[in-house]
Scaffold this active site. Structure first.
Site, PDB file in Angstrom:
ATOM      1  N   ARG A 269       0.859  -1.172   0.000  1.00 34.32           N
ATOM      2  CA  ARG A 269       0.000   0.000   0.000  1.00 34.32           C
ATOM      3  C   ARG A 269       0.901   1.230   0.000  1.00 34.32           C
ATOM      4  O   ARG A 269       1.947   1.235   0.668  1.00 34.32           O
ATOM      5  CB  ARG A 269      -0.909   0.022   1.237  1.00 34.32           C
ATOM      6  CG  ARG A 269      -2.105  -0.913   1.157  1.00 34.32           C
ATOM      7  CD  ARG A 269      -3.097  -0.461   0.083  1.00 34.32           C
ATOM      8  NE  ARG A 269      -4.282  -1.306   0.029  1.00 34.32           N
ATOM      9  CZ  ARG A 269      -4.436  -2.325  -0.829  1.00 34.32           C
ATOM     10  NH1 ARG A 269      -3.478  -2.635  -1.680  1.00 34.32           N
ATOM     11  NH2 ARG A 269      -5.555  -3.018  -0.845  1.00 34.32           N
ATOM     12  N   GLU A 298      -3.805   7.841  -4.911  1.00 30.73           N
ATOM     13  CA  GLU A 298      -3.985   7.221  -6.238  1.00 30.73           C
ATOM     14  C   GLU A 298      -5.238   7.793  -6.894  1.00 30.73           C
ATOM     15  O   GLU A 298      -6.262   7.917  -6.206  1.00 30.73           O
ATOM     16  CB  GLU A 298      -4.121   5.708  -6.086  1.00 30.73           C
ATOM     17  CG  GLU A 298      -2.845   5.070  -5.537  1.00 30.73           C
ATOM     18  CD  GLU A 298      -2.960   3.569  -5.306  1.00 30.73           C
ATOM     19  OE1 GLU A 298      -4.004   2.975  -5.668  1.00 30.73           O
ATOM     20  OE2 GLU A 298      -2.017   2.986  -4.773  1.00 30.73           O
ATOM     21  N   HIS A 320      -1.130   0.588  -9.847  1.00 32.43           N
ATOM     22  CA  HIS A 320      -1.732  -0.364  -8.889  1.00 32.43           C
ATOM     23  C   HIS A 320      -2.261  -1.577  -9.669  1.00 32.43           C
ATOM     24  O   HIS A 320      -3.455  -1.865  -9.674  1.00 32.43           O
ATOM     25  CB  HIS A 320      -2.852   0.298  -8.075  1.00 32.43           C
ATOM     26  CG  HIS A 320      -3.122  -0.406  -6.776  1.00 32.43           C
ATOM     27  ND1 HIS A 320      -3.517   0.236  -5.643  1.00 32.43           N
ATOM     28  CD2 HIS A 320      -3.033  -1.715  -6.443  1.00 32.43           C
ATOM     29  CE1 HIS A 320      -3.673  -0.624  -4.656  1.00 32.43           C
ATOM     30  NE2 HIS A 320      -3.391  -1.838  -5.130  1.00 32.43           N
TER      31      HIS A 320
HETATM   32  C1  GLV Z   1      -4.834  -4.824  -4.279  1.00 34.91           C
HETATM   33  O1  GLV Z   1      -4.064  -3.990  -3.929  1.00 34.91           O
HETATM   34  C2  GLV Z   1      -5.563  -5.648  -3.368  1.00 34.91           C
HETATM   35  O2  GLV Z   1      -5.556  -5.387  -2.156  1.00 34.91           O
HETATM   36  O3  GLV Z   1      -6.201  -6.601  -3.841  1.00 34.91           O
END
Ligand code: GLV
Length: 372
Positions: A269, A298, A320
């Site tokens: 994260r 983000e 991401h």
């Molecule tokens: C992506 O970052 C997730 O948590 O699935």
């Protein structure tokens, strides 16, 4: 069983046709916010207030007391299409005794392989190499000009966080003859680590790898000081939530421990890394590079110091995307796809599987709220 009870679901995002169809085949009335951006919170509240039974969420939605209060009479499940759930206030969910689910396991390998590829990309300068070719700036083959990359084979990686994805990353790194230093503030899987050491020893004994390699748990300082690569695999934990927060775990102080030749990889994260401190370290070359799939904010804002052209050669940035494989994201099979697992979680709860006991349902996170 189909929708005898007239169940309604609101999804804050598309989760792909196969899983959406599975819910509709169950007779559920599924309304989807088409996006692709996230809906405003006010719309989620409005939908929940209108009496939906299930809410499908993404990591972009802030799910807290306001939402649970709006659904306190009717909302039976919040099903999140992600493994991370730092956007969902667990204490609030528990207060309202509303189960929420996530999609662990199915994205483990995809995320770890992406982290591995990111590491290769930044270390072997793949982006720079491709740009050279595309922009017609490749003068001639040369033993070391215009630049060289750093190998990963035979190097040492620190794995910060040895949950599912950290362990999968370990498995991939061991296949590349890397030495592995593990650090986890909360959980140590010595069985797994011993198993990897046995595999390393066997590969060496059989001549499959030339150098002996080793894996062990160490303290954080040793991990950061010694590693050529540091890969982050911890959940985001805020100081208000725990005695061992991970917020800004990578900061000015911890960056200073890293070698000037070391690289940072983050697929966990964004807020686990203090981006300002990282950009400064990259600019001052106190570390060699970073590859990031997640950000404090983000999408990454245009004024982010990480976008400074001066550090572009050593900074790889992704949207991401680590779990973004076709099967991983969209398969309707709950053993393979995040969408499939999300749909199954909704079905489990709305159709009262596992004797209607959320504490026994495999994808429910906040089981403690339902313990007898
Ligand atoms: C992506 O970052 C997730 O948590 O699935």
């Amino acid at each position: 069983m189909t929708n005898e009870k007239g169940f309604r679901i609101f999804a804050t995002s598309r989760i792909g046709a196969p899983a959406e169809n599975r819910l509709r085949e169950h007779g559920y009335d599924l309304e989807v916010f088409e996006g692709p951006e996230a809906p405003p919170k006010s719309l989620i509240i409005e939908k929940v207030k209108s009496g939906v039974d299930g809410l499908i969420t993404t990591l972009r939605d802030r799910i807290d007391a306001e939402i649970f209060e709006a659904g306190k009479e009717t909302l039976k499940v919040v099903a999140q299409i992600a493994v991370g759930f730092d956007n969902i206030n667990r204490a609030d969910a528990n207060k309202y005794r509303i189960p929420f689910t996530h999609t662990a396991d199915v994205l483990t390998e995809a995320t770890a392989e992406f982290a591995f590829f990111m590491m290769g990309m930044v270390a072997r300068k793949m982006y720079e190499s491709e740009r050279l070719v595309r922009e017609q700036r490749w003068p001639s083959w040369h033993p070391f000009l215009p630049f060289l990359g750093d190998e990963v084979t035979g190097k040492t990686i620190a794995i910060i966080g040895t949950g599912r994805i950290g362990l999968a990353m370990i498995k991939k790194c061991s296949g590349f003859d890397m030495n592995i230093l593990c650090y986890d503030p909360a959980y140590q899987n010595n069985d797994y680590v011993n198993g990897i050491q046995e595999v390393m020893d066997l590969r060496y004994a059989r001549g499959i790898q030339k150098e002996k390699t080793a894996i062990k748990y160490v303290e954080v300082e040793e991990a950061l000081r010694t590693a050529d690569y540091v890969s982050i695999h911890v959940p985001l934990l805020l100081p208000s939530e725990t005695e061992k927060p991970t917020y800004h775990f990578i900061n000015e102080k911890t960056l200073k421990l890293m070698k000037p030749t070391a690289y940072l990889i983050n697929t966990s994260r964004g807020p686990v890394v203090d981006e300002k401190a990282l950009a400064k370290a990259l600019k001052e070359k106190t570390i060699a590079g970073a590859a990031l799939d997640v950000f404090e904010k983000e999408p990454l804002p245009a004024d982010s110091p990480l976008l400074d052209p001066e550090i572009a050669d050593r900074t790889r940035l992704f949207h991401h995307f680590a779990s973004g494989g076709q099967i991983t994201r969209l398969s309707v099979d709950p053993e393979k796809g995040m969408a499939g697992r999300t749909a199954q979680a909704v079905i489990d709860i709305l159709e009262g599987r596992y004797d209607g006991d959320p504490a026994r349902m495999p994808y429910v996170v906040n089981k403690e709220a339902f313990a007898k």
